[in-house]
Design a protein around this motif. Structure first.
Motif, PDB file in Angstrom:
ATOM      1  N   THR A  28       1.392 -11.546  14.132  1.00 34.80           N
ATOM      2  CA  THR A  28       2.172 -10.437  14.712  1.00 34.80           C
ATOM      3  C   THR A  28       1.363  -9.727  15.793  1.00 34.80           C
ATOM      4  OG1 THR A  28       1.408  -8.969  12.936  1.00 34.80           O
ATOM      5  CG2 THR A  28       3.543 -10.057  12.625  1.00 34.80           C
ATOM      6  N   ARG A  51      -6.610   7.666  13.698  1.00 33.52           N
ATOM      7  CA  ARG A  51      -5.286   7.623  13.064  1.00 33.52           C
ATOM      8  C   ARG A  51      -5.097   8.813  12.133  1.00 33.52           C
ATOM      9  NH1 ARG A  51      -1.808   3.025  11.748  1.00 33.52           N
ATOM     10  NH2 ARG A  51      -0.713   3.243   9.774  1.00 33.52           N
ATOM     11  N   ASN A  55      -0.701   8.636   7.543  1.00 28.63           N
ATOM     12  CA  ASN A  55       0.020   7.412   7.901  1.00 28.63           C
ATOM     13  C   ASN A  55      -0.586   6.242   7.114  1.00 28.63           C
ATOM     14  OD1 ASN A  55       1.726   5.629   9.136  1.00 28.63           O
ATOM     15  ND2 ASN A  55       0.886   5.863  11.197  1.00 28.63           N
ATOM     16  N   HIS A  60      -3.290  -6.559   3.214  1.00 30.16           N
ATOM     17  CA  HIS A  60      -3.103  -7.980   3.503  1.00 30.16           C
ATOM     18  C   HIS A  60      -3.725  -8.834   2.408  1.00 30.16           C
ATOM     19  CE1 HIS A  60      -2.515  -5.850   7.233  1.00 30.16           C
ATOM     20  NE2 HIS A  60      -1.930  -6.909   7.758  1.00 30.16           N
ATOM     21  N   THR A 110       3.483   4.213  -3.485  1.00 30.39           N
ATOM     22  CA  THR A 110       3.893   2.864  -3.077  1.00 30.39           C
ATOM     23  C   THR A 110       2.848   2.257  -2.142  1.00 30.39           C
ATOM     24  OG1 THR A 110       5.093   3.784  -1.209  1.00 30.39           O
ATOM     25  CG2 THR A 110       6.354   3.412  -3.234  1.00 30.39           C
ATOM     26  N   ARG A 114       1.420  -7.435   2.825  1.00 33.03           N
ATOM     27  CA  ARG A 114       1.801  -8.532   3.709  1.00 33.03           C
ATOM     28  C   ARG A 114       0.834  -9.696   3.536  1.00 33.03           C
ATOM     29  NH1 ARG A 114       2.134 -10.924   8.832  1.00 33.03           N
ATOM     30  NH2 ARG A 114       0.521 -10.097  10.205  1.00 33.03           N
ATOM     31  N   PRO A 135      -4.258  -1.538   9.568  1.00 33.36           N
ATOM     32  CA  PRO A 135      -3.217  -1.206  10.542  1.00 33.36           C
ATOM     33  C   PRO A 135      -3.445  -2.071  11.786  1.00 33.36           C
ATOM     34  CG  PRO A 135      -5.010   0.352  10.738  1.00 33.36           C
ATOM     35  CD  PRO A 135      -5.437  -0.671   9.704  1.00 33.36           C
ATOM     36  N   SER A 136      -2.624  -1.892  12.803  1.00 33.02           N
ATOM     37  CA  SER A 136      -2.863  -2.593  14.065  1.00 33.02           C
ATOM     38  C   SER A 136      -4.186  -2.098  14.667  1.00 33.02           C
ATOM     39  CB  SER A 136      -1.702  -2.346  15.015  1.00 33.02           C
ATOM     40  OG  SER A 136      -1.407  -0.959  15.084  1.00 33.02           O
ATOM     41  N   SER A 174       5.005  -6.506  12.028  1.00 30.02           N
ATOM     42  CA  SER A 174       5.860  -7.086  10.987  1.00 30.02           C
ATOM     43  C   SER A 174       7.090  -6.228  10.683  1.00 30.02           C
ATOM     44  CB  SER A 174       5.050  -7.249   9.699  1.00 30.02           C
ATOM     45  OG  SER A 174       4.597  -5.987   9.239  1.00 30.02           O
ATOM     46  N   ARG A 188      11.215  -0.981   9.319  1.00 25.75           N
ATOM     47  CA  ARG A 188      10.791  -1.345  10.685  1.00 25.75           C
ATOM     48  C   ARG A 188      11.322  -2.738  10.981  1.00 25.75           C
ATOM     49  NH1 ARG A 188       4.453  -1.208  12.055  1.00 25.75           N
ATOM     50  NH2 ARG A 188       4.429  -3.184  10.929  1.00 25.75           N
ATOM     51  N   SER A 218       9.546   6.141   6.565  1.00 23.79           N
ATOM     52  CA  SER A 218       8.244   5.498   6.637  1.00 23.79           C
ATOM     53  C   SER A 218       7.376   6.481   7.400  1.00 23.79           C
ATOM     54  CB  SER A 218       8.357   4.182   7.395  1.00 23.79           C
ATOM     55  OG  SER A 218       7.094   3.592   7.540  1.00 23.79           O
ATOM     56  N   GLY A 220       4.993   6.343   9.286  1.00 23.58           N
ATOM     57  CA  GLY A 220       4.660   5.983  10.662  1.00 23.58           C
ATOM     58  C   GLY A 220       5.755   6.334  11.655  1.00 23.58           C
TER      59      GLY A 220
HETATM   60  O1  TXA Z   1       2.296  -6.777  11.679  1.00 20.72           O
HETATM   61  C1  TXA Z   1       1.809  -5.803  11.135  1.00 20.72           C
HETATM   62  O2  TXA Z   1       2.393  -5.179  10.227  1.00 20.72           O
HETATM   63  C2  TXA Z   1       0.422  -5.352  11.575  1.00 20.72           C
HETATM   64  C3  TXA Z   1      -0.585  -6.438  11.212  1.00 20.72           C
HETATM   65  C4  TXA Z   1      -2.000  -6.032  11.456  1.00 20.72           C
HETATM   66  O3  TXA Z   1      -0.373  -6.825   9.875  1.00 20.72           O
HETATM   67  N1  TXA Z   1       0.080  -4.086  11.012  1.00 20.72           N
HETATM   68  C5  TXA Z   1       0.665  -2.920  11.415  1.00 20.72           C
HETATM   69  O4  TXA Z   1       0.170  -1.783  10.769  1.00 20.72           O
HETATM   70  O5  TXA Z   1       1.511  -2.864  12.243  1.00 20.72           O
HETATM   71  P1  TXA Z   1       0.451  -0.291  11.281  1.00 20.72           P
HETATM   72  O6  TXA Z   1      -0.437   0.595  10.515  1.00 20.72           O
HETATM   73  O7  TXA Z   1       0.311  -0.216  12.734  1.00 20.72           O
HETATM   74  O8  TXA Z   1       1.854   0.005  10.743  1.00 20.72           O
HETATM   75  C6  TXA Z   1       2.057   0.196   9.371  1.00 20.72           C
HETATM   76  C7  TXA Z   1       3.387   0.839   9.149  1.00 20.72           C
HETATM   77  C8  TXA Z   1       3.354   2.310   9.447  1.00 20.72           C
HETATM   78  O9  TXA Z   1       4.523   2.667  10.148  1.00 20.72           O
HETATM   79  C9  TXA Z   1       3.353   2.931   8.050  1.00 20.72           C
HETATM   80  O10 TXA Z   1       3.929   4.197   8.036  1.00 20.72           O
HETATM   81  C10 TXA Z   1       4.151   1.908   7.249  1.00 20.72           C
HETATM   82  O11 TXA Z   1       3.719   0.682   7.776  1.00 20.72           O
HETATM   83  N2  TXA Z   1       3.803   1.935   5.826  1.00 20.72           N
HETATM   84  C11 TXA Z   1       2.658   1.553   5.247  1.00 20.72           C
HETATM   85  N3  TXA Z   1       2.686   1.773   3.912  1.00 20.72           N
HETATM   86  C12 TXA Z   1       3.892   2.314   3.636  1.00 20.72           C
HETATM   87  C13 TXA Z   1       4.527   2.773   2.451  1.00 20.72           C
HETATM   88  N4  TXA Z   1       3.926   2.749   1.270  1.00 20.72           N
HETATM   89  N5  TXA Z   1       5.777   3.271   2.544  1.00 20.72           N
HETATM   90  C14 TXA Z   1       6.402   3.312   3.750  1.00 20.72           C
HETATM   91  N6  TXA Z   1       5.852   2.891   4.915  1.00 20.72           N
HETATM   92  C15 TXA Z   1       4.612   2.405   4.861  1.00 20.72           C
END
Ligand code: TXA
Ligand code: MG
Length: 314
Positions: A28, A51, A55, A60, A110, A114, A135-136, A174, A188, A218, A220
């Motif tokens: 991704t 960050r 958030n 992984h 929660t 991935r 995260p990214s 993702s 998302r 979410s 984010g």
């Molecule tokens: O493709 C991807 O998902 C990439 C690669 C590195 O795996 N990762 C990614 O992570 O995009 P990040 O941190 O940029 O985005 C993570 C998103 C955020 O919007 C966050 O709020 C949401 O996932 N998230 C994480 N844990 C959550 C949870 N327990 N409940 C709701 N949303 C969650």
């Protein structure tokens, strides 16, 4: 801090196993990882990226069998989605195990999980002792990095190690589905499309936008995302010509209009997704002031492209 750039997944994993932050390629976007069970190491991710601590991160795992190390009670729907889409560009929100430090989930009960399909990511994750919170791998607020040089540009000197791989083949983050609610909720959009999810989960609820005054589904969703320095202008239908008063760029599926300094016509939606964030980055590097972006059709990965464009436009 000096950032070691390596092509060896085992070497990158040894840094991570010693409590350091390590960037790595996935299909991704590139991720910035730390041992999910090491709260101090995970704090290093938030620090390197700038960050906000509310958030949460995605964890992984090397194989679907290892989901149980971070999540409990995997529902029937979640199991179905794992069987169909793991490994791949899908994150499932599941109930978190207590043993995963709070910092990973930003205090939520929660956890997002991935299992990447990228061979270098898989090998790296296999060499890591524990699941990897990531995260990214961009500075907070910037577009996600889809190649290692962009990661280096944002995070060089701020992280211990960068595992160098090929550019990401998908180019957008993702798809996220919350399986802790009934019906399951799409948080998302991404390469795993709504259409393909609905084949297994017909009652899937869509909650990808955050309306003012409403608590984000979410965490984010409330942050400004994916934004280049340049102003983003959304274009529904291809236009004949652009104003020439400014250094403008254009990206889309249709032939480029007159007047743009820099243009990128994509062959199809997959290519549009793959090149979009990189195009934002090169436009910034070249001093482009305004980027006209064609809104693609709302189908398949087109929805995810639209989502990122709308968010980038602010
Ligand atoms: O493709 C991807 O998902 C990439 C690669 C590195 O795996 N990762 C990614 O992570 O995009 P990040 O941190 O940029 O985005 C993570 C998103 C955020 O919007 C966050 O709020 C949401 O996932 N998230 C994480 N844990 C959550 C949870 N327990 N409940 C709701 N949303 C969650
Ligand atoms: Mg991100």
């Amino acid at each position: 801090m000096q950032t070691l750039v390596t092509d060896r997944p085992d070497e990158a994993a040894s840094w991570l196993n010693r409590g350091e932050t390590v960037a790595f390629p996935t299909e991704t976007v590139y991720g910035l990882g730390a041992d999910a069970f090491d709260a101090e190491a995970v704090a290093g991710i938030f620090k390197a990226k700038g960050r906000p601590s509310d958030n949460p991160l995605i964890v992984h795992v090397a194989t679907p069998e290892r989901i149980g190390e971070v999540a409990k009670e995997i529902s029937g729907t979640a199991r179905m989605l794992v069987e169909r889409f793991f490994p791949g560009p899908l994150t499932l929100v599941l109930k978190k195990r207590k043993s995963v430090p709070e910092i990973v989930s930003a205090g939520l009960p929660t956890i997002g999980v991935r299992c990447p399909s990228h061979p270098v990511a898989s090998e790296f994750l296999r060499h890591c002792k524990h699941p990897v919170a990531a995260p990214s791998a961009n500075l907070s607020g910037r577009p996600s990095p889809t190649d290692w040089k962009t990661v280096y540009h944002d995070l060089g000197g701020r992280i211990a190690c960068l595992l160098r791989g090929e550019p990401s083949t998908i180019g957008l983050e993702s798809t996220i589905v919350d399986c802790t609610v009934n019906p399951p909720r799409l948080l998302r959009t991404g390469a795993v499309s709504i259409e393909s999810l609905r084949e297994l989960v017909p009652d899937l609820e869509i909650a990808t936008t955050c309306h003012p005054g409403e608590a984000p589904k979410s965490p984010g969703q409330k942050y400004r995302h994916y934004s280049p320095e340049a102003e983003i202008v959304l274009v529904e239908a291809p236009t004949q010509s652009l104003p020439t008063d400014t250094r403008a760029a254009w990206i889309g599926l249709a032939p480029p209009p007159q007047g743009a300094t820099k243009t990128l016509q994509c062959r199809d939606l997959d290519e549009y997704a793959r090149v979009l964030f990189g195009f934002f980055r090169t436009c910034d590097a070249e001093g482009i002031c305004r980027i006209y972006c064609e809104l693609p059709p709302e189908e398949g990965i087109g929805r995810a492209i639209r989502d990122r464009l709308v968010k980038a436009a602010g």
